[in-house]
Design a protein around this motif. Structure first.
Motif, PDB file in Angstrom:
ATOM      1  N   ALA A  83     -45.391 -28.642  89.177  1.00  0.00           N
ATOM      2  CA  ALA A  83     -45.809 -29.432  88.086  1.00  0.00           C
ATOM      3  C   ALA A  83     -47.108 -30.498  88.618  1.00  0.00           C
ATOM      4  O   ALA A  83     -47.917 -30.485  87.710  1.00  0.00           O
ATOM      5  CB  ALA A  83     -44.807 -30.334  87.483  1.00  0.00           C
ATOM      6  N   ALA A  84     -47.177 -30.823  89.567  1.00  0.00           N
ATOM      7  CA  ALA A  84     -48.220 -31.532  90.137  1.00  0.00           C
ATOM      8  C   ALA A  84     -49.419 -30.661  90.370  1.00  0.00           C
ATOM      9  O   ALA A  84     -50.414 -31.104  90.062  1.00  0.00           O
ATOM     10  CB  ALA A  84     -47.797 -32.393  91.504  1.00  0.00           C
ATOM     11  N   ARG A  85     -49.203 -29.610  90.859  1.00  0.00           N
ATOM     12  CA  ARG A  85     -50.387 -28.714  91.036  1.00  0.00           C
ATOM     13  C   ARG A  85     -51.195 -28.149  89.613  1.00  0.00           C
ATOM     14  O   ARG A  85     -52.063 -28.310  89.495  1.00  0.00           O
ATOM     15  CB  ARG A  85     -50.057 -27.416  91.834  1.00  0.00           C
ATOM     16  CG  ARG A  85     -51.220 -26.394  91.845  1.00  0.00           C
ATOM     17  CD  ARG A  85     -50.934 -25.039  92.662  1.00  0.00           C
ATOM     18  NE  ARG A  85     -50.018 -24.493  91.824  1.00  0.00           N
ATOM     19  CZ  ARG A  85     -49.545 -23.048  92.175  1.00  0.00           C
ATOM     20  NH1 ARG A  85     -49.697 -22.791  93.586  1.00  0.00           N
ATOM     21  NH2 ARG A  85     -48.513 -22.423  91.507  1.00  0.00           N
ATOM     22  N   SER A  86     -50.062 -28.195  88.653  1.00  0.00           N
ATOM     23  CA  SER A  86     -50.477 -27.799  87.398  1.00  0.00           C
ATOM     24  C   SER A  86     -51.263 -28.693  86.780  1.00  0.00           C
ATOM     25  O   SER A  86     -52.347 -28.724  86.056  1.00  0.00           O
ATOM     26  CB  SER A  86     -49.531 -27.294  86.378  1.00  0.00           C
ATOM     27  OG  SER A  86     -49.531 -27.297  85.331  1.00  0.00           O
ATOM     28  N   GLU A  87     -50.909 -30.156  86.934  1.00  0.00           N
ATOM     29  CA  GLU A  87     -51.762 -31.227  86.570  1.00  0.00           C
ATOM     30  C   GLU A  87     -52.946 -31.479  87.237  1.00  0.00           C
ATOM     31  O   GLU A  87     -54.023 -31.775  86.611  1.00  0.00           O
ATOM     32  CB  GLU A  87     -50.694 -32.631  86.831  1.00  0.00           C
ATOM     33  CG  GLU A  87     -51.292 -33.840  86.308  1.00  0.00           C
ATOM     34  CD  GLU A  87     -51.742 -33.853  84.791  1.00  0.00           C
ATOM     35  OE1 GLU A  87     -52.577 -34.687  84.198  1.00  0.00           O
ATOM     36  OE2 GLU A  87     -50.912 -33.257  83.916  1.00  0.00           O
ATOM     37  N   LEU A  88     -53.210 -31.071  88.636  1.00  0.00           N
ATOM     38  CA  LEU A  88     -54.316 -31.171  89.262  1.00  0.00           C
ATOM     39  C   LEU A  88     -55.241 -30.074  88.763  1.00  0.00           C
ATOM     40  O   LEU A  88     -56.429 -30.341  88.723  1.00  0.00           O
ATOM     41  CB  LEU A  88     -54.044 -31.005  90.702  1.00  0.00           C
ATOM     42  CG  LEU A  88     -53.522 -32.091  91.355  1.00  0.00           C
ATOM     43  CD1 LEU A  88     -53.099 -31.920  92.655  1.00  0.00           C
ATOM     44  CD2 LEU A  88     -54.668 -33.345  91.344  1.00  0.00           C
ATOM     45  N   ASP A  89     -54.641 -28.786  88.447  1.00  0.00           N
ATOM     46  CA  ASP A  89     -55.612 -27.955  88.110  1.00  0.00           C
ATOM     47  C   ASP A  89     -56.231 -28.179  86.468  1.00  0.00           C
ATOM     48  O   ASP A  89     -57.165 -27.853  86.402  1.00  0.00           O
ATOM     49  CB  ASP A  89     -54.617 -26.509  87.793  1.00  0.00           C
ATOM     50  CG  ASP A  89     -54.547 -25.837  89.212  1.00  0.00           C
ATOM     51  OD1 ASP A  89     -55.001 -26.063  90.072  1.00  0.00           O
ATOM     52  OD2 ASP A  89     -53.474 -25.082  89.148  1.00  0.00           O
ATOM     53  N   ARG A  90     -55.295 -28.737  85.766  1.00  0.00           N
ATOM     54  CA  ARG A  90     -55.952 -29.241  84.435  1.00  0.00           C
ATOM     55  C   ARG A  90     -56.907 -30.444  84.490  1.00  0.00           C
ATOM     56  O   ARG A  90     -57.998 -30.245  83.869  1.00  0.00           O
ATOM     57  CB  ARG A  90     -54.552 -29.920  83.629  1.00  0.00           C
ATOM     58  CG  ARG A  90     -55.093 -30.167  82.243  1.00  0.00           C
ATOM     59  CD  ARG A  90     -53.771 -30.830  81.443  1.00  0.00           C
ATOM     60  NE  ARG A  90     -53.629 -32.193  82.085  1.00  0.00           N
ATOM     61  CZ  ARG A  90     -54.265 -33.237  81.924  1.00  0.00           C
ATOM     62  NH1 ARG A  90     -55.469 -33.403  81.476  1.00  0.00           N
ATOM     63  NH2 ARG A  90     -53.722 -34.349  82.599  1.00  0.00           N
ATOM     64  N   THR A  91     -56.829 -31.214  85.516  1.00  0.00           N
ATOM     65  CA  THR A  91     -57.733 -32.333  85.807  1.00  0.00           C
ATOM     66  C   THR A  91     -59.016 -31.697  86.232  1.00  0.00           C
ATOM     67  O   THR A  91     -59.931 -32.092  86.070  1.00  0.00           O
ATOM     68  CB  THR A  91     -57.120 -33.432  86.656  1.00  0.00           C
ATOM     69  OG1 THR A  91     -55.785 -34.067  86.064  1.00  0.00           O
ATOM     70  CG2 THR A  91     -58.063 -34.384  87.171  1.00  0.00           C
ATOM     71  N   ILE A  92     -58.785 -30.857  87.370  1.00  0.00           N
ATOM     72  CA  ILE A  92     -60.179 -30.217  87.803  1.00  0.00           C
ATOM     73  C   ILE A  92     -61.007 -29.599  86.573  1.00  0.00           C
ATOM     74  O   ILE A  92     -62.193 -29.422  86.611  1.00  0.00           O
ATOM     75  CB  ILE A  92     -59.599 -29.264  88.979  1.00  0.00           C
ATOM     76  CG1 ILE A  92     -59.239 -29.994  90.285  1.00  0.00           C
ATOM     77  CG2 ILE A  92     -60.922 -28.406  89.448  1.00  0.00           C
ATOM     78  CD1 ILE A  92     -58.419 -29.347  91.404  1.00  0.00           C
ATOM     79  N   ALA A  93     -60.151 -28.762  86.152  1.00  0.00           N
ATOM     80  CA  ALA A  93     -60.878 -27.869  84.909  1.00  0.00           C
ATOM     81  C   ALA A  93     -61.571 -28.870  83.977  1.00  0.00           C
ATOM     82  O   ALA A  93     -62.751 -28.727  83.438  1.00  0.00           O
ATOM     83  CB  ALA A  93     -59.833 -27.155  84.186  1.00  0.00           C
ATOM     84  N   GLU A  94     -60.874 -30.066  83.300  1.00  0.00           N
ATOM     85  CA  GLU A  94     -61.501 -30.989  82.645  1.00  0.00           C
ATOM     86  C   GLU A  94     -62.725 -31.549  83.222  1.00  0.00           C
ATOM     87  O   GLU A  94     -63.829 -31.641  82.484  1.00  0.00           O
ATOM     88  CB  GLU A  94     -60.460 -31.972  82.228  1.00  0.00           C
ATOM     89  CG  GLU A  94     -59.403 -31.609  81.315  1.00  0.00           C
ATOM     90  CD  GLU A  94     -58.412 -32.388  80.833  1.00  0.00           C
ATOM     91  OE1 GLU A  94     -58.420 -33.836  81.487  1.00  0.00           O
ATOM     92  OE2 GLU A  94     -57.705 -32.281  79.962  1.00  0.00           O
ATOM     93  N   THR A  95     -62.363 -31.846  84.585  1.00  0.00           N
ATOM     94  CA  THR A  95     -63.787 -32.664  85.207  1.00  0.00           C
ATOM     95  C   THR A  95     -64.761 -31.704  85.368  1.00  0.00           C
ATOM     96  O   THR A  95     -65.999 -32.025  85.205  1.00  0.00           O
ATOM     97  CB  THR A  95     -63.111 -33.114  86.495  1.00  0.00           C
ATOM     98  OG1 THR A  95     -62.187 -34.057  86.415  1.00  0.00           O
ATOM     99  CG2 THR A  95     -64.144 -33.814  87.233  1.00  0.00           C
ATOM    100  N   GLU A  96     -64.673 -30.512  85.840  1.00  0.00           N
ATOM    101  CA  GLU A  96     -65.750 -29.460  85.863  1.00  0.00           C
ATOM    102  C   GLU A  96     -66.390 -29.199  84.469  1.00  0.00           C
ATOM    103  O   GLU A  96     -67.526 -29.101  84.428  1.00  0.00           O
ATOM    104  CB  GLU A  96     -65.147 -28.061  86.495  1.00  0.00           C
ATOM    105  CG  GLU A  96     -64.950 -28.044  87.807  1.00  0.00           C
ATOM    106  CD  GLU A  96     -64.108 -26.985  88.362  1.00  0.00           C
ATOM    107  OE1 GLU A  96     -63.506 -26.209  87.558  1.00  0.00           O
ATOM    108  OE2 GLU A  96     -64.067 -26.694  89.614  1.00  0.00           O
ATOM    109  N   ALA A  97     -65.634 -28.987  83.410  1.00  0.00           N
ATOM    110  CA  ALA A  97     -66.345 -28.951  82.149  1.00  0.00           C
ATOM    111  C   ALA A  97     -67.056 -30.158  81.634  1.00  0.00           C
ATOM    112  O   ALA A  97     -68.072 -30.119  81.283  1.00  0.00           O
ATOM    113  CB  ALA A  97     -65.137 -28.536  81.168  1.00  0.00           C
TER     114      ALA A  97
END
Length: 126
Positions: free
Chosen positions: A66-80
């Motif tokens: 769950a934590a990795r999924s949240e980090l993946d989401r945050t990274i994707a949003e930040t990159e966008a």
């Protein structure tokens, strides 16, 4: 009757010997049963301990996933968002360069068309 008594004593002795052998086998079997029951108890304890360990590991894994999924989401949003910032920065830079270019043209002295014509022919009237 002594023959019958002797035969009876012989049968009785064989029965006692047979019973003794059966009792010995039973005791040997009881020993094996106790060993297997002890082994079963030991294995059940290991199974319980492993089940507990498996449950804890599964819960930890679920939290980490769950934590990795949240980090993946945050990274994707930040990159966008960063990509949008870069695009906006390029647009702003282009607008700034154009503004500087236009400001440079506006601050140059305006020459008349006659002056431009004379400058082109190399003549000037005083």
């Amino acid at each position: 009757m002594s023959e019958a008594g002797a035969a009876l004593r012989g049968y009785s002795a064989e029965l006692r010997d047979g019973l003794s052998e059966l009792r010995a086998r039973r005791e040997e079997l009881n020993g094996r049963i106790r060993e297997e029951e002890a082994e079963r108890t030991r294995l059940q304890g290991q199974v319980w301990a492993l089940s507990e360990r498996l449950a804890r590991t599964s819960e930890s894994l679920a939290r980490h996933l769950a934590a990795r999924s949240e980090l993946d989401r945050t990274i994707a949003e930040t990159e966008a968002t960063y990509g949008q910032i870069l695009e906006s920065s390029q647009t702003l830079l282009d607008a700034l360069k154009k503004g500087i270019e236009n400001a440079g043209k506006a601050s140059e002295p305006q020459s008349t068309s006659k002056e431009k014509e004379e400058a082109a022919h190399g003549q000037k009237h005083y």
